[in-house]
Motif scaffolding. Structure first.
Motif, mmCIF file in Angstrom:
data_model
loop_
_atom_site.group_PDB
_atom_site.id
_atom_site.type_symbol
_atom_site.label_atom_id
_atom_site.label_comp_id
_atom_site.label_asym_id
_atom_site.label_seq_id
_atom_site.Cartn_x
_atom_site.Cartn_y
_atom_site.Cartn_z
ATOM 1 N N ARG A 81 56.431 17.631 64.039
ATOM 2 C CA ARG A 81 55.181 16.871 63.932
ATOM 3 C C ARG A 81 54.741 16.748 62.477
ATOM 4 N NH1 ARG A 81 50.541 20.211 65.622
ATOM 5 N NH2 ARG A 81 51.306 21.207 63.737
ATOM 6 N N ILE A 84 57.080 14.389 60.641
ATOM 7 C CA ILE A 84 56.820 13.007 61.063
ATOM 8 C C ILE A 84 55.571 12.475 60.369
ATOM 9 C CG2 ILE A 84 56.086 11.560 63.016
ATOM 10 C CD1 ILE A 84 57.949 13.409 64.775
ATOM 11 N N TYR A 97 61.106 7.583 62.655
ATOM 12 C CA TYR A 97 61.710 7.155 63.918
ATOM 13 C C TYR A 97 62.778 8.159 64.371
ATOM 14 C CZ TYR A 97 65.144 4.750 66.796
ATOM 15 O OH TYR A 97 66.057 4.447 67.770
ATOM 16 N N CYS A 100 61.163 11.309 65.605
ATOM 17 C CA CYS A 100 60.487 11.082 66.888
ATOM 18 C C CYS A 100 61.474 11.070 68.047
ATOM 19 C CB CYS A 100 59.707 9.762 66.851
ATOM 20 S SG CYS A 100 58.200 9.811 65.872
ATOM 21 N N ILE A 121 52.707 14.199 68.813
ATOM 22 C CA ILE A 121 54.039 13.587 68.741
ATOM 23 C C ILE A 121 53.972 12.137 69.221
ATOM 24 C CG2 ILE A 121 56.387 13.639 69.688
ATOM 25 C CD1 ILE A 121 55.851 15.844 67.580
ATOM 26 N N CYS A 125 54.929 8.632 67.353
ATOM 27 C CA CYS A 125 55.833 7.633 67.940
ATOM 28 C C CYS A 125 55.179 6.252 67.958
ATOM 29 C CB CYS A 125 56.222 8.027 69.360
ATOM 30 S SG CYS A 125 57.239 9.516 69.484
ATOM 31 N N ALA A 143 58.187 6.782 74.544
ATOM 32 C CA ALA A 143 56.796 7.210 74.363
ATOM 33 C C ALA A 143 55.887 6.633 75.446
ATOM 34 C CB ALA A 143 56.304 6.814 72.975
#
Length: 194
Positions: A81, A84, A97, A100, A121, A125, A143
């Motif tokens: 997380r 990202i 990407y 994710c 998360i 996404c 997602a």
């Protein structure tokens, strides 16, 4: 260390930058960074506007966590997380990407899916999909399926980012998500004017 925090409080970024550089050199020359000192350096870099230098630190943090026998799914996915979010702040949507997709397909995700971490998360996404819809349609499917599956706490950013992602890929679920978001805002006592 106190001087660094004092400079931060007083917004003396030039002096703080020099002090952080000295502190960082001292840590590297002695025992190297541990998770705690690495988190502090990440915070300093963020304050100083040097977010690009944090990418490597987040990667190191994740690698160290994943290699630890004591780390659970929550720790590892929390590391993803953070990475990202770093990629998103830097505009590195392809890297975000990849992370994710790894997380969504990770068996450990099932263990955290009822926690707020799962929402974090999904937010990541959705943000990737909204910024790179042509490259991330498969991520949208993963997602969106997870969002529809439910079982976790929903909140404003999750809805707004999910709606933006659905619009970006042209999904027909936009009206349903917007309606659900309005109902959620009403249930929370928030203004419906936005």
């Amino acid at each position: 260390m106190d001087c660094i925090y004092l400079c931060q409080d007083l917004d003396y970024k030039d002096v703080m930058d020099a002090l952080v550089h000295e502190w960082k050199q001292e840590i590297e020359d002695s025992c190297g960074f541990n998770p705690s000192s690495r988190r502090m350096l990440i915070g300093f870099h963020s304050f100083l506007g040097r977010e690009a230098e944090n990418e490597r630190l987040y990667q190191e943090q994740l690698s160290e966590t994943a290699a630890s026998d004591a780390a659970g799914a929550r720790d590892i996915i929390g590391g993803y997380r953070d990475l990202i979010r770093c990629y998103l702040r830097l505009g590195h949507y392809v890297k975000a990407y990849c992370c994710c997709v790894m997380v969504m397909k990770n068996p450990g995700y099932e263990q955290i899916r009822t926690l707020r971490l799962a929402g974090d998360i999904l937010e990541g996404c959705f943000e990737v999909v909204a910024h790179a819809p042509n490259r991330a349609s498969d991520l949208w499917e993963l997602a969106n399926r997870e969002l529809q599956r439910g079982g976790f706490c929903r909140y404003g950013n999750l809805y707004t980012k999910g709606i933006a992602a659905a619009r970006a890929v042209g999904d027909c679920c936009v009206p349903a998500l917007e309606r659900e978001y309005r109902e959620w805002r009403k249930a929370c006592g928030l203004s419906l004017g936005d």
